[in-house]
Design a protein around this motif. Structure first.
Motif, PDB file in Angstrom:
ATOM      1  N   THR A  75       0.837  -1.198   0.000  1.00 46.78           N
ATOM      2  CA  THR A  75       0.000   0.000   0.000  1.00 46.78           C
ATOM      3  C   THR A  75       0.876   1.254   0.000  1.00 46.78           C
ATOM      4  N   THR A  76       0.300   2.347  -0.400  1.00 46.51           N
ATOM      5  CA  THR A  76       1.011   3.627  -0.397  1.00 46.51           C
ATOM      6  C   THR A  76       1.516   3.945   1.006  1.00 46.51           C
ATOM      7  N   GLU A  77       0.678   3.690   2.008  1.00 44.65           N
ATOM      8  CA  GLU A  77       1.062   3.967   3.393  1.00 44.65           C
ATOM      9  C   GLU A  77       2.226   3.082   3.824  1.00 44.65           C
ATOM     10  N   ARG A  78       2.190   1.827   3.422  1.00 44.23           N
ATOM     11  CA  ARG A  78       3.284   0.903   3.775  1.00 44.23           C
ATOM     12  C   ARG A  78       4.574   1.332   3.072  1.00 44.23           C
ATOM     13  N   GLN A  79       4.476   1.699   1.795  1.00 40.59           N
ATOM     14  CA  GLN A  79       5.658   2.156   1.063  1.00 40.59           C
ATOM     15  C   GLN A  79       6.239   3.412   1.708  1.00 40.59           C
ATOM     16  N   ARG A  80       5.383   4.293   2.149  1.00 39.58           N
ATOM     17  CA  ARG A  80       5.814   5.537   2.793  1.00 39.58           C
ATOM     18  C   ARG A  80       6.613   5.236   4.065  1.00 39.58           C
ATOM     19  N   PHE A  81       6.106   4.306   4.896  1.00 42.38           N
ATOM     20  CA  PHE A  81       6.828   3.962   6.123  1.00 42.38           C
ATOM     21  C   PHE A  81       8.149   3.268   5.780  1.00 42.38           C
ATOM     22  N   THR A  82       8.117   2.377   4.793  1.00 47.73           N
ATOM     23  CA  THR A  82       9.342   1.683   4.384  1.00 47.73           C
ATOM     24  C   THR A  82      10.400   2.686   3.922  1.00 47.73           C
ATOM     25  N   LEU A  83       9.995   3.649   3.106  1.00 48.87           N
ATOM     26  CA  LEU A  83      10.946   4.666   2.640  1.00 48.87           C
ATOM     27  C   LEU A  83      11.526   5.453   3.806  1.00 48.87           C
ATOM     28  N   ALA A  84      10.680   5.843   4.762  1.00 45.72           N
ATOM     29  CA  ALA A  84      11.157   6.594   5.929  1.00 45.72           C
ATOM     30  C   ALA A  84      12.095   5.730   6.779  1.00 45.72           C
ATOM     31  N   HIS A  85      11.770   4.461   6.939  1.00 45.41           N
ATOM     32  CA  HIS A  85      12.603   3.533   7.706  1.00 45.41           C
ATOM     33  C   HIS A  85      13.982   3.375   7.052  1.00 45.41           C
ATOM     34  N   GLU A  86      13.989   3.153   5.756  1.00 46.36           N
ATOM     35  CA  GLU A  86      15.253   2.972   5.044  1.00 46.36           C
ATOM     36  C   GLU A  86      16.062   4.270   5.016  1.00 46.36           C
ATOM     37  N   LEU A  87      15.383   5.401   4.940  1.00 43.20           N
ATOM     38  CA  LEU A  87      16.068   6.682   5.040  1.00 43.20           C
ATOM     39  C   LEU A  87      16.724   6.803   6.419  1.00 43.20           C
ATOM     40  N   GLY A  88      16.092   6.228   7.424  1.00 41.68           N
ATOM     41  CA  GLY A  88      16.690   6.173   8.754  1.00 41.68           C
ATOM     42  C   GLY A  88      18.007   5.427   8.735  1.00 41.68           C
ATOM     43  N   HIS A  89      18.058   4.299   8.034  1.00 44.34           N
ATOM     44  CA  HIS A  89      19.327   3.569   7.912  1.00 44.34           C
ATOM     45  C   HIS A  89      20.388   4.439   7.240  1.00 44.34           C
ATOM     46  N   TYR A  90      19.975   5.185   6.223  1.00 48.51           N
ATOM     47  CA  TYR A  90      20.915   6.052   5.513  1.00 48.51           C
ATOM     48  C   TYR A  90      21.516   7.091   6.466  1.00 48.51           C
ATOM     49  N   PHE A  91      20.669   7.768   7.222  1.00 44.83           N
ATOM     50  CA  PHE A  91      21.159   8.822   8.113  1.00 44.83           C
ATOM     51  C   PHE A  91      21.824   8.287   9.375  1.00 44.83           C
ATOM     52  N   LEU A  92      21.265   7.252   9.966  1.00 47.76           N
ATOM     53  CA  LEU A  92      21.762   6.768  11.257  1.00 47.76           C
ATOM     54  C   LEU A  92      22.912   5.781  11.143  1.00 47.76           C
ATOM     55  N   HIS A  93      22.813   4.871  10.194  1.00 46.56           N
ATOM     56  CA  HIS A  93      23.753   3.751  10.172  1.00 46.56           C
ATOM     57  C   HIS A  93      24.823   3.842   9.095  1.00 46.56           C
ATOM     58  N   SER A  94      24.538   4.583   8.025  1.00 46.85           N
ATOM     59  CA  SER A  94      25.590   4.774   7.018  1.00 46.85           C
ATOM     60  C   SER A  94      26.243   6.140   7.197  1.00 46.85           C
ATOM     61  N   ARG A  95      25.712   6.909   8.139  1.00 44.91           N
ATOM     62  CA  ARG A  95      26.212   8.271   8.403  1.00 44.91           C
ATOM     63  C   ARG A  95      26.183   9.100   7.128  1.00 44.91           C
ATOM     64  N   GLN A  96      25.026   9.081   6.453  1.00 46.28           N
ATOM     65  CA  GLN A  96      24.804   9.805   5.202  1.00 46.28           C
ATOM     66  C   GLN A  96      25.780   9.382   4.111  1.00 46.28           C
ATOM     67  N   GLY A  97      26.023   8.109   4.024  1.00 44.85           N
ATOM     68  CA  GLY A  97      26.850   7.576   2.956  1.00 44.85           C
ATOM     69  C   GLY A  97      28.320   7.443   3.280  1.00 44.85           C
ATOM     70  N   ASP A  98      28.751   7.877   4.454  1.00 44.57           N
ATOM     71  CA  ASP A  98      30.154   7.712   4.848  1.00 44.57           C
ATOM     72  C   ASP A  98      30.520   6.242   4.987  1.00 44.57           C
ATOM     73  N   LYS A  99      29.526   5.427   5.287  1.00 44.46           N
ATOM     74  CA  LYS A  99      29.749   4.002   5.532  1.00 44.46           C
ATOM     75  C   LYS A  99      28.819   3.204   4.611  1.00 44.46           C
ATOM     76  N   PRO A 100      29.316   2.679   3.503  1.00 43.89           N
ATOM     77  CA  PRO A 100      28.458   1.892   2.618  1.00 43.89           C
ATOM     78  C   PRO A 100      27.826   0.721   3.379  1.00 43.89           C
ATOM     79  N   LEU A 101      26.571   0.441   3.080  1.00 48.74           N
ATOM     80  CA  LEU A 101      25.897  -0.678   3.740  1.00 48.74           C
ATOM     81  C   LEU A 101      24.745  -1.171   2.903  1.00 48.74           C
ATOM     82  N   GLN A 102      24.231  -2.318   3.287  1.00 52.64           N
ATOM     83  CA  GLN A 102      22.999  -2.802   2.706  1.00 52.64           C
ATOM     84  C   GLN A 102      22.185  -3.432   3.816  1.00 52.64           C
ATOM     85  N   ALA A 103      20.879  -3.233   3.743  1.00 48.98           N
ATOM     86  CA  ALA A 103      19.970  -3.760   4.757  1.00 48.98           C
ATOM     87  C   ALA A 103      18.996  -4.712   4.095  1.00 48.98           C
ATOM     88  N   PHE A 104      18.634  -5.724   4.840  1.00 44.86           N
ATOM     89  CA  PHE A 104      17.695  -6.722   4.346  1.00 44.86           C
ATOM     90  C   PHE A 104      16.378  -6.604   5.081  1.00 44.86           C
TER      91      PHE A 104
END
Length: 170
Positions: A75-104
């Motif tokens: 659903t659009t709502e589910r996709q929206r939360f998924t995008l926000a969650h994955e953006l969280g990984h980008y900012f929190l865990h990759s430090r905005q791309g300083d640390k390449p990563l992949q999440a499953f």
């Protein structure tokens, strides 16, 4: 690519990062329905992949260079939360791309909990969410209030319910 490890910054810092993301991107949780534009504002690309349940959902290559995969039937709502969650990984865990990563997809690690908190705070900012909830009519039952909040913030019933519970509003 490195595995995701928790950032350990705590909710106060994660909230500040979510606030800054909203500010920089111009994202208004109640008015902006196209969340893909928020991802793109930080150099991300969004693609759809019917096999996303079996593979990675975010791959960060570097600064301003990451891809988030969505299931096309979500659903659009589910996709929206998924995008926000994955953006969280980008900012929190990759430090905005300083640390390449992949999440499953799926997981209950502390890093996943941090990304969930980031997504909730980004899509349903605590102060705004509390104010809107407190202004709801007392004529609504609990499910009616959850539904109204979900509609107001363009999130699923489940996301609104979890957020309300975590804020001790239910």
């Amino acid at each position: 690519m490195s595995e995701i490890t928790e950032c350990g910054w705590g909710k106060t810092v994660i909230k500040r990062i979510a606030d800054k993301v909203r500010e920089v991107s111009g994202f208004d949780p109640k008015k902006t329905t196209d969340f893909k534009s928020v991802v793109e504002a930080f150099g991300g690309k969004v693609s759809e992949d019917k096999d996303v349940f079996f593979g990675d959902t975010i791959k960060v290559h570097g600064k301003l260079d990451f891809t988030i995969k969505l299931h096309p039937l979500a659903t659009t709502e589910r996709q929206r939360f998924t995008l926000a969650h994955e953006l969280g990984h980008y900012f929190l865990h990759s430090r905005q791309g300083d640390k390449p990563l992949q999440a499953f997809r799926l997981g209950t690690s502390m890093a996943e909990q941090e990304a969930n908190y980031f997504a909730a705070e980004l899509l349903m900012p605590e102060s705004m969410f509390r104010e809107d909830f407190n202004s709801l009519s007392n004529d609504l039952d609990q499910d009616g209030k959850i539904s109204r909040m979900a509609q107001m913030y363009h999130v699923s019933f489940t996301a609104a319910s979890v957020r309300l519970t975590s804020l001790n509003l239910l």
